[in-house]
Enzyme design. Structure first.
Site, mmCIF file in Angstrom:
data_model
loop_
_atom_site.group_PDB
_atom_site.id
_atom_site.type_symbol
_atom_site.label_atom_id
_atom_site.label_comp_id
_atom_site.label_asym_id
_atom_site.label_seq_id
_atom_site.Cartn_x
_atom_site.Cartn_y
_atom_site.Cartn_z
ATOM 1 N N GLU A 21 35.009 19.496 -105.215
ATOM 2 C CA GLU A 21 34.845 19.241 -106.651
ATOM 3 C C GLU A 21 34.399 17.796 -106.883
ATOM 4 O O GLU A 21 33.543 17.527 -107.746
ATOM 5 C CB GLU A 21 36.160 19.485 -107.407
ATOM 6 C CG GLU A 21 36.725 20.903 -107.274
ATOM 7 C CD GLU A 21 37.706 21.021 -106.104
ATOM 8 O OE1 GLU A 21 37.462 20.428 -105.024
ATOM 9 O OE2 GLU A 21 38.720 21.740 -106.280
ATOM 10 N N TRP A 56 24.721 39.172 -66.278
ATOM 11 C CA TRP A 56 25.161 39.157 -67.656
ATOM 12 C C TRP A 56 25.303 40.574 -68.163
ATOM 13 O O TRP A 56 24.560 41.447 -67.735
ATOM 14 C CB TRP A 56 24.147 38.403 -68.553
ATOM 15 C CG TRP A 56 24.098 36.934 -68.245
ATOM 16 C CD1 TRP A 56 23.131 36.282 -67.553
ATOM 17 C CD2 TRP A 56 25.051 35.920 -68.651
ATOM 18 N NE1 TRP A 56 23.409 34.923 -67.498
ATOM 19 C CE2 TRP A 56 24.580 34.688 -68.157
ATOM 20 C CE3 TRP A 56 26.240 35.967 -69.369
ATOM 21 C CZ2 TRP A 56 25.271 33.505 -68.362
ATOM 22 C CZ3 TRP A 56 26.921 34.782 -69.569
ATOM 23 C CH2 TRP A 56 26.428 33.563 -69.079
ATOM 24 N N THR A 102 40.854 34.426 -66.593
ATOM 25 C CA THR A 102 39.436 34.192 -66.890
ATOM 26 C C THR A 102 39.059 32.746 -66.576
ATOM 27 O O THR A 102 37.989 32.476 -66.022
ATOM 28 C CB THR A 102 39.156 34.512 -68.380
ATOM 29 O OG1 THR A 102 39.428 35.888 -68.594
ATOM 30 C CG2 THR A 102 37.717 34.214 -68.751
#
Lengths: 323, 323
Positions: free
Chosen positions: A55, A173, A199
């Site tokens: 604002e 991939w 991972t």
């Protein structure tokens, strides 16, 4: 007295708000537009670090043109004084604005309705016009305020048969360059990005944003482990612990199957990005581990498909948790 | 001299041809339209059992209106005499038609180009206008002629994470009633429907068409097994054996994971129907078993997404094998 164009202007304010995400942290990323006689005379969004507020930016741009104009703002203007500057409500009271249209009431108890009340008392037409776009643009802030945790997106990149790697672990991939670039944009919108310990050990992912001009947006890297984290990473031992993700509003979970299952079993996934390559793997690694599902009936009614995109030869489906 | 409207009329003829599938067996399901001054004066499709042929039906309907008209037909009119009736080429020669537009040349050596040549010799403007819709409507016949086996559709109905059942085998239901009804329509378009021996023993599926008015279309039921088949079922021991599927032009494979893998490993799947429910199962039964994939690179470039539909809360993606 809300009008159809109110929602359109709030949509535009929500689009502006996206510019502040995720750099506005710890403040919500808010968007504001000031409109007079159908023309935009001021625009603002929460700046990096949280100040100036949206604002304040829009009013500074509008200057005298704010006289008699309407402010569209995604979140109720703050009503509490801060050491970092005046409240937005006090700025509005001095602005000469005639009308303020608000997409979402601020759940922060220091403001919650107080901003609207103060503006109305001062004779400004302040209205809440519930806006889906505004709410979506604030989902990190809303989730953090309501649940004390970040809004969580789980990303999966799989074959058509739901595999994330061959049985020998090879995963480069599955998806193509367009899907991977899209995923980097999603990373750039998160405060934190998390992978499971397995991972991290197996793939040593960089988890950075490799898009020209957005390298600085690389989020905090986190690993789900009871052990220690490598340098530059944060270890998260218990996702349900208070403060587990710092002040992050948006967390992006990239797998693997066990980390995905941990978040799903805790019902802590709000949004699911499912990138799918047009390949079949057959015997391979599944994308999600055991989530403790008791019956198929329990699984239904939880997810709603909200978007679908074609990315090169891959497809992206976006699902939201129905709550 | 082909014109844009030629392809549109061939599209319409291909849509008519669908009415003959799969009842036209052993003949191809052909569609024919006769058009004069932009108006349809005759329509025909191969009738149950293979006769009358589509052209014969369309010419009978057109009568004298065939004079100077154009015949659009998905497959080259047959040029060989048969004990069951005159060849369509001879009917065309007597019809007064001025032009014949053909979507696909007949690979049957008894016709292959002979129909077109005979019509041209008689002064009829016969043209081959290659049509994707016509070719697709004939894919069962084309596959059988080229490869000596039916066109194979593999259907999978999975969760978002590629599961077809919980770990305990429960699979009722993954997808909703709209997706299951769509699957029954697909069954009604097949000559044969096959499941693996394990699925037959575990689920005892009826594999019939439960759609009002289409009950008679329930295809021949087959089970992949080296053993014997229950009454009303045919046992298939070796999918690569000549005549393994009788004279079926369209085979619908419904799983389970091992049967799916057997067809995929043999590269005998031409079309993939992937019904996906918006649920997450986690640990459960995978949709496809080991297909002997050596590397991810091998998996790419084989499948193309050709259709996507929303069915209730489920999604259907259709893929075609790129050959």
């Amino acid at each position: 007295m809300s009008r159809p164009e109110d929602l359109r202007w709030l949509d535009a304010a929500a689009a502006l708000a996206a510019r502040g995400r995720p750099l506005s942290r710890p403040n919500p990323a808010v968007g504001a537009m000031i409109v007079r006689d159908g023309k935009v005379v001021g625009r603002g969004w929460t700046q990096a670090g949280g100040r100036p507020h949206a604002e304040a930016g829009a009013l500074a741009m509008a200057g005298d043109a704010a006289q008699g104009a309407t402010l569209y703002v995604t979140l109720e203007p703050c009503a509490h004084a801060s050491a970092r500057g005046p409240s937005c409500t006090s700025l509005v009271l001095e602005s000469g604005l005639a009308r303020v249209v608000i997409g979402v009431e601020d759940p922060d108890p220091r403001t919650a309705g107080n901003g609207i009340a103060a503006m109305r008392e001062a004779g400004i037409m302040a209205e809440l016009v519930p806006s889906t776009a505004a709410r979506q643009s604030l989902e990190g802030y809303m989730t953090r305020t309501a649940l004390g945790r970040p809004h969580v997106t789980l990303k999966l990149a799989t074959s058509l048969d739901g595999r994330i790697a061959l049985a020998d672990g090879s995963s480069k991939w599955i998806t193509g360059p367009e899907a991977r670039a899209h995923c980097h944009v999603e990373r750039a919108r998160a405060d934190g990005i998390l992978v499971g310990g397995g991972t991290l050990r197996a793939d040593a992912p960089r988890l950075d944003v490799r898009l020209p001009g957005l390298e600085q947006r690389s989020p905090q890297r986190m690993v789900l482990t009871r052990g220690s984290a490598p340098e530059g990473w944060t270890a998260v031992a218990n996702i349900a612990a208070s403060g587990a993700f710092g002040d992050a509003q948006y967390l992006f979970v990239e797998g693997g199957a066990q980390a995905a299952a941990t978040f799903l079993a805790a019902d802590m996934v709000d949004r699911l990005l499912l990138y799918r390559a047009p390949i079949i793997v057959g015997d391979g690694l599944p994308c999600i581990g055991d989530i403790g599902l008791g019956s198929l009936a329990e699984a239904h009614g939880r997810w709603r498909n909200v978007d679908r995109r074609t990315l090169g030869s891959d497809a992206l489906d976006v699902y939201e948790r129905v709550r």
